[in-house]
Design a protein around this motif. Sequence first.
Motif, short mmCIF file in Angstrom:
data_model
loop_
_atom_site.label_atom_id
_atom_site.label_comp_id
_atom_site.label_asym_id
_atom_site.label_seq_id
_atom_site.Cartn_x
_atom_site.Cartn_y
_atom_site.Cartn_z
N ILE A 102 44.92 34.36 41.08
CA ILE A 102 45.34 33.83 39.78
C ILE A 102 44.22 33.98 38.76
O ILE A 102 44.46 34.34 37.59
CB ILE A 102 45.74 32.34 39.91
N GLN A 103 42.99 33.73 39.19
CA GLN A 103 41.84 33.83 38.29
C GLN A 103 41.67 35.24 37.74
O GLN A 103 41.40 35.43 36.55
CB GLN A 103 40.57 33.39 39.03
N VAL A 104 41.83 36.25 38.60
CA VAL A 104 41.71 37.63 38.15
C VAL A 104 42.74 37.94 37.08
O VAL A 104 42.44 38.58 36.06
CB VAL A 104 41.85 38.61 39.35
N GLU A 105 43.96 37.47 37.28
CA GLU A 105 45.02 37.74 36.31
C GLU A 105 44.74 37.05 34.98
O GLU A 105 44.99 37.61 33.90
CB GLU A 105 46.37 37.28 36.87
N HIS B 15 36.84 43.09 40.76
CA HIS B 15 36.67 41.70 40.32
C HIS B 15 37.08 40.72 41.40
O HIS B 15 36.37 39.71 41.64
CB HIS B 15 37.49 41.45 39.04
N LEU B 16 38.18 40.97 42.07
CA LEU B 16 38.65 40.04 43.09
C LEU B 16 37.64 39.93 44.23
O LEU B 16 37.30 38.81 44.67
CB LEU B 16 40.00 40.52 43.64
N THR B 17 37.14 41.04 44.71
CA THR B 17 36.20 40.99 45.84
C THR B 17 34.84 40.43 45.41
O THR B 17 34.15 39.78 46.20
CB THR B 17 36.03 42.37 46.48
N GLU B 18 34.45 40.67 44.15
CA GLU B 18 33.20 40.08 43.66
C GLU B 18 33.29 38.55 43.62
O GLU B 18 32.33 37.85 43.95
CB GLU B 18 32.87 40.62 42.27
N LEU B 19 34.44 38.04 43.23
CA LEU B 19 34.62 36.59 43.15
C LEU B 19 34.45 35.92 44.52
O LEU B 19 34.05 34.75 44.59
CB LEU B 19 36.01 36.25 42.59
#
Length: 469
Positions: A126-129, A46-50
Amino acid sequence: MSYPTPELPSKLSYDEAVDLSMELVDFERGFHNPGHSSFHLNRMTHLTELIGNPHSNIRTIHIAGTKGKGSVASMVSSILTTANFRVGLTTSPHMHSLRERINIDGDNISRSEFIRILEYLWPFVIQVEKEFNYGQVTWFEFMITMAFIYFYENEVDYQVVETGLGGRLDATNIVVPDISIITSISRDHTKILGDSILDISKEKAGIIKSGVPVVLAPQHYTHEVIPVVKDIAQGLDAQFIDVCEMYRYDVESVSLEGQRISVSGRYYDYKFSLPLLGLHQVENAMTAIASVESLMDMGLSINKSDIEKGLETVFWPARMEILKSGNKVIIVDGAHNEFSAKRLTESIIEYRKKILKEYSSQVIIVFGVLNNHECENILKELSLLKPIVFPIQSEHPKATQIERIFELANTLGIDTIDYDKRLKDISDVMNYITTSFDHKNIILVTGSISVAAEALEWYKNDFKVNDVT
């Protein structure tokens, strides 16, 4: 190159940026280790996709293993850099500065770039969390993602990526590499990866991807490791390159400065001086050659002389690193599991007959481990040197207490030096040992990377406690 950009925080100093990153969950220095079932790749995905998957368009060499993966990563990187490719390298743990974990062509990421990328990346952390039910991004995941961004922005030709722990569920395992490399496998992190070589081999082989060649380094546990890795490779239609079967080497000479080696490869016969000692480093060099030759199978244009020069100029500290202090020789090695201690002990016993024969037969070991290391088993291997052990507690938060090391050493019948409470850190210990013995002693500093790092800082007269810069 553009990314989606949320609102950035206020400008940070470097120390503030480091402190902010250290607020994340850190399994290396923290005390809570989750069960293996808690490890997954969802946060990294998710983090790398963002941020647009910066890692996905870079040619990648992915390396897993218990021992030797950092050495092989450094060797492959050095070879490619020598051949005028721009190479990103990410390894762990760091010794003196967290910026060592991210470098291009041998130069660590700068403080200003660390700040800039953190300020860009932090809102996505922060968004991922907040948006996904997978908990907080870990510090290791954050650092790997920062490396991917840094390599992408600097348009590297290759990124050499070392796993942190295991392979199958390691944060780095979102890459689809050009080749996968699996170095020597032995028991380590057994509470997470499993207690058997079979289980650990399956975890390490989890980095193998469909159709991607896999290079397997020489193995001590050949009958357990090779069938597992070979079977997984065949199931994924991945070319299986068994270094021990396909390559040959000869150690022509050894000195305190390194060893002269010849290797028979698939493309060339190589001769070079390797500035790293130990038979295990010869095997690592052979693995690096096999890996580069695998890239040559895919069309990489590289000269034999670049491969030889890359190995001759490789730098990887605290791996049987030889220091001199007056009439004493100091060997610094980060061996921190039973098998690495075995290889280290074997090398010192062999070198006593050759390059160390002018020194005293007495070995003094400055020894410190972390709580998750196999202290007793490591000491058993080192006891073959008939040493005097000087227990030490490094500044690492997981460092084993000196009293515990004394207890285990005494139980094993190993001679110890009485602990002096006035010796507050490794700098005091090294000064005491190097000035209190008259003979040409062999001083070995080992047990953990943190102890090795602090010894090197003492030697360079640059002792810095808890410096993460």
